[in-house]
Design a protein around this motif. Structure first.
Motif, mmCIF file in Angstrom:
data_model
loop_
_atom_site.group_PDB
_atom_site.id
_atom_site.type_symbol
_atom_site.label_atom_id
_atom_site.label_comp_id
_atom_site.label_asym_id
_atom_site.label_seq_id
_atom_site.Cartn_x
_atom_site.Cartn_y
_atom_site.Cartn_z
ATOM 1 N N VAL A 252 -43.621 16.408 -21.909
ATOM 2 C CA VAL A 252 -42.993 14.954 -21.520
ATOM 3 C C VAL A 252 -41.512 14.881 -22.159
ATOM 4 C CG1 VAL A 252 -43.200 12.577 -21.859
ATOM 5 C CG2 VAL A 252 -45.256 14.028 -21.374
ATOM 6 N N ALA A 253 -41.298 15.406 -23.430
ATOM 7 C CA ALA A 253 -40.118 15.355 -24.069
ATOM 8 C C ALA A 253 -39.315 16.367 -23.955
ATOM 9 C CB ALA A 253 -40.590 14.988 -25.577
ATOM 10 N N GLN A 254 -39.549 17.279 -22.942
ATOM 11 C CA GLN A 254 -38.824 18.264 -22.599
ATOM 12 C C GLN A 254 -37.256 17.990 -22.804
ATOM 13 O OE1 GLN A 254 -39.618 19.906 -18.725
ATOM 14 N NE2 GLN A 254 -38.735 21.731 -19.062
ATOM 15 N N PRO A 255 -36.601 16.760 -22.210
ATOM 16 C CA PRO A 255 -34.959 16.678 -22.140
ATOM 17 C C PRO A 255 -34.916 16.542 -23.656
ATOM 18 C CG PRO A 255 -35.934 15.427 -20.940
ATOM 19 C CD PRO A 255 -37.180 15.994 -21.171
ATOM 20 N N LEU A 256 -35.555 16.057 -24.481
ATOM 21 C CA LEU A 256 -35.215 15.765 -25.938
ATOM 22 C C LEU A 256 -35.235 17.271 -26.730
ATOM 23 C CD1 LEU A 256 -36.226 12.716 -25.303
ATOM 24 C CD2 LEU A 256 -36.629 12.746 -27.813
ATOM 25 N N GLU A 257 -36.212 17.929 -26.340
ATOM 26 C CA GLU A 257 -36.475 19.297 -26.975
ATOM 27 C C GLU A 257 -35.149 20.178 -26.752
ATOM 28 O OE1 GLU A 257 -38.624 20.833 -28.985
ATOM 29 O OE2 GLU A 257 -39.629 18.591 -29.459
ATOM 30 N N SER A 258 -34.905 20.143 -25.176
ATOM 31 C CA SER A 258 -33.716 20.985 -24.914
ATOM 32 C C SER A 258 -32.596 20.361 -25.540
ATOM 33 C CB SER A 258 -33.356 20.534 -23.292
ATOM 34 O OG SER A 258 -34.594 21.060 -22.595
ATOM 35 N N MET A 259 -32.283 19.058 -25.681
ATOM 36 C CA MET A 259 -31.097 18.620 -26.298
ATOM 37 C C MET A 259 -31.163 19.189 -27.850
ATOM 38 S SD MET A 259 -29.748 14.763 -26.543
ATOM 39 C CE MET A 259 -31.169 14.286 -27.560
#
Lengths: 224, 493
Positions: B330-337
């Motif tokens: 779910v927090a993929q964008p946060l993890e990518s960032m």
């Protein structure tokens, strides 16, 4: 006993396989209370000789003794720090510091015992050499050439050394200032028992010296 | 005037040099700090989100792998199904991490004895008699309760004895109870018709079994969907709502029932000469419809538990999934960032050392005469380097302090620019079997974003200052190697 003694001192530059000797088997002695002038044509090695006396570089051949102890017994830094004071033609002062701060720098580096109130002593020293307190608090870049050279002499004296070496100290000053500088060196030698050795081209300086050493064919000819 | 005083004089009197260095440190510091802040904020968000959730790991059959192999037409050979021995081995090897574990053996019953509770505006999409899913429990605080997904609003949970004996006791949803006017203590009689269809398509009733269940508990689900149904399974069944029509009984009851069901069917298939269709021995875990729910002692144990359990299980057909995996999905964008800025931090750190070393090298060249004077006065090179390090450090720490003021703002701007407002996750693989359910919490992106807060804590501040100090010292030492070549005679005479 001479304060400085030079024994069989030689210095060469390596030019490929060829060694070009600037100084060869030089012998000389320097005493406290005397003002020495070293003369010689350009490229004769006067400055090299002074730099060896001033421990600015290592001795290649021969010996220089300070009060009977060879320089090789000392670390070159410690000779410059504690035994010898140097004055340069272009003053070599730290330009963003005031006159008194330049003197204090030398006092902070030396390992000689310094008075508790270094700043007061530095002001007095500068004042003695003609730099008033007002001028002493100015950046050195705001002082005239003669004043800057007095600051440089004060810095050399500040560490309470017995030997003052000067490389063309009047090279950048006018005639009247040259005379004042000469008088200071004479005063240091005669009234304060310092050994003052000046490398110069100036006949005026040489004429005022107690001893003139002329560098010729790799050695000195002494005229007293 | 020691080297410290000299350093202060140099800083205050050589203003252009000081300002240039300050500006460089400020710029590099801001990049470093904002990267650091975002990386730590993502970690902080993850910790905060996971801390709020029960530490659950789900072990389930990898239907996605099976599906992929089928799509590619690969031969997947004989599937190695999970066994109770596997579960015992995991429990023995990883007991220190496990608070409890539960699994649900499942079955289905078709009956007209009960009315299904449908979501408002929808109707039962199946054909024939209404079907109900029976889901088993292994422990009194079965996964649904332990995970917090549901709570008992009336009655009680199973006793150890009921579970061990496989007694016909029942827990149902409040919606189903209301639909059928059941209250705690009622007997729920279910007449289960075993139906099959002949090759000609005719319905054939194999047997009718009647069970009298004691209704011992009524539960309320916490996160039931509202509004019109959107997510459907293969049969058009509302998978999110289907648990309302799921009846919970002891695993052992379902195992007994399934064995009975197999015997009846075996007889029928024997008639057809297809007795081999059924395995000789019944394994309740066979078929992959049962997921095992491990409640761990701490969410910090996810990685260790999964690694060790995987080693013990050694079965590539099964997957361990934790709340952490769900968070990462779910927090993929946060993890990518976070990953990008993690690299950015180390790249900035490395390039800062190079940039600063070059700038400081230029400063040393500019101060060659001054350094020559110190050397001519007999100063040690080490003390000169110390003075230069002090100068750079003082300016660097001032720059870093200014960066602390602006870094939070810049980090917020960067994260705002990098993070989407909403997250569209590619539709997950749908196993087409609504009875497969894990009890991992459904973490949604907006709540993760709400937890994401860029703030400066002591840990980040200290880490940043350490990074700046190390950078400056290293850069100054690299630049100062130039001083080693200085010869006072050449500089001064």
């Amino acid at each position: 006993m001479p304060i400085l003694a030079v024994r069989n001192l030689s210095y060469h530059y390596q030019d490929g396989d060829y060694r070009r000797y600037v100084l060869r088997d030089i012998n000389a002695e320097f005493e406290k209370g005397k003002f020495y002038a070293i003369l010689g044509p350009s490229g004769s090695g006067k400055t090299t000789f002074l730099s060896l006396l001033g421990a600015m570089e290592s001795i290649q051949e021969g010996i220089i003794e300070f009060e009977g102890t060879p320089y090789s017994n000392y670390d070159l830094n410690s000779i410059r720090r504690n035994l010898i004071g140097m004055v340069f033609q272009s003053y070599n002062l730290i330009d963003y510091m005031t006159a008194v701060e330049n003197v204090l720098v030398a006092m902070s580096i030396t390992q000689q015992k310094m008075p508790a109130d270094c700043r007061a002593v530095a002001y007095n020293l500068l004042d003695y050499l003609g730099i008033t307190k007002t001028k002493a608090d100015r950046l050195v870049t705001k002082l005239s050439g003669g004043e800057q050279q007095r600051v440089a002499i004060a810095r050399a004296l500040a560490t309470n050394v017995d030997v003052i070496l000067a490389d063309e100290p009047t090279g950048n000053v006018d005639e009247s200032t040259e005379e004042e500088i000469i008088q200071i060196f004479k005063m240091l030698a005669h009234q304060h028992n310092k050994c003052v050795i000046v490398v110069t081209h100036s006949a005026t300086v040489a004429n005022e010296a107690d001893v003139i050493l002329t560098l010729r064919r790799g050695g000195f000819v002494t005229d007293e | 005037m020691n080297y410290f005083r000299r350093a202060l004089i140099s800083i205050t009197r050589k203003i252009p040099k000081t300002l240039i260095l300050l500006l460089i440190v400020l710029i590099l510091g801001n990049i470093m700090l904002s990267s650091l802040l975002i990386v730590q904020s993502v970690d902080g968000t993850k910790d905060a989100v996971l801390k709020e959730l029960p530490p659950i790991v789900s072990l389930s059959f990898n239907f996605e792998k099976l599906n992929e192999m089928m799509m590619k037409g690969e031969d997947f050979g004989e599937i190695k199904w999970l066994t109770f021995d596997d579960l015992d081995n995991i429990a023995a090897a990883c007991g220190s991490y496990i608070k409890s574990y539960d699994y649900a053996v499942t079955t289905g019953m078709q009956t007209t004895s009960l009315e299904r509770a449908e979501r408002e505006g929808s109707s039962y999409p199946g054909f024939g008699m209404p079907a109900f899913t029976f889901s088993g429990a292994a422990i009194p605080m079965f996964a649904l309760l332990e995970s917090g997904e549901a709570e008992i609003v009336s009655g009680r949970t199973f006793t150890e004895q009921e579970l061990a004996e496989g007694r016909p006791v029942l827990i149902m949803s409040e919606q189903l109870a209301e639909q059928n006017n059941y209250v705690i203590g009622d007997t729920v009689t279910i007449e289960n018709t075993l139906v099959t269809y002949t090759q000609a398509g005719e319905e054939r009733i194999l047997d009718t079994l009647v069970f009298d269940f004691d209704l011992i508990g009524i539960i309320a689900y916490k996160n039931l969907p509202v509004g019109e149904s959107e997510q459907t399974s293969f049969f058009g069944i509302d998978t999110e709502w289907e648990r309302v029509n799921t009846l919970i009984t002891p695993n052992n009851f379902i195992r007994q029932y399934n064995e009975m069901w197999m015997e009846i069917n075996r007889e029928y298939y024997q008639e057809l000469g297809m007795a081999d269709f059924f395995p000789e021995e019944y394994n309740p875990l066979m078929g992959g419809t049962t997921s095992i729910t491990y409640i761990l002692n701490s969410s910090e144990d996810f990685e260790s538990f999964i690694k060790r359990s995987q080693d013990v299980l050694n079965n590539e057909w099964y997957l361990f999934t934790s709340q952490e995996d769900n968070f990462q999905k779910v927090a993929q964008p946060l993890e990518s960032m976070k990953n990008i800025l993690n690299y950015a931090f180390y790249i900035t750190l490395g390039s800062s050392i190079v940039v600063l070393a070059l700038v400081l090298f230029a400063f040393i060249r500019d101060r060659k005469k001054e350094i020559g004077i110190y050397l001519a006065l007999g100063e040690r090179k080490s003390k000169i380097v110390l003075q230069l390090v002090l100068e750079s450090l003082i300016i660097g720490i001032i720059g870093a302090t200014l960066a602390v003021g602006t870094g939070v703002f810049i980090a917020s701007m960067i994260s705002d620019a990098m993070l989407p407002d909403q997250l569209t996750i590619e539709e997950e693989f749908n196993p087409m079997i609504p009875v497969v359910e894990d009890y991992l919490a459904k973490i949604d992106y907006s709540s993760v974003l709400q937890s994401f807060d860029i703030g400066l804590d002591i840990r980040s501040t200290v880490a940043f200052y350490i990074a700046i100090v190390i950078t400056i010292i290293l850069a100054q030492l690299i630049a100062s190697t130039y001083i080693l070549s200085f010869d006072p005679k050449k500089i001064m005479m």
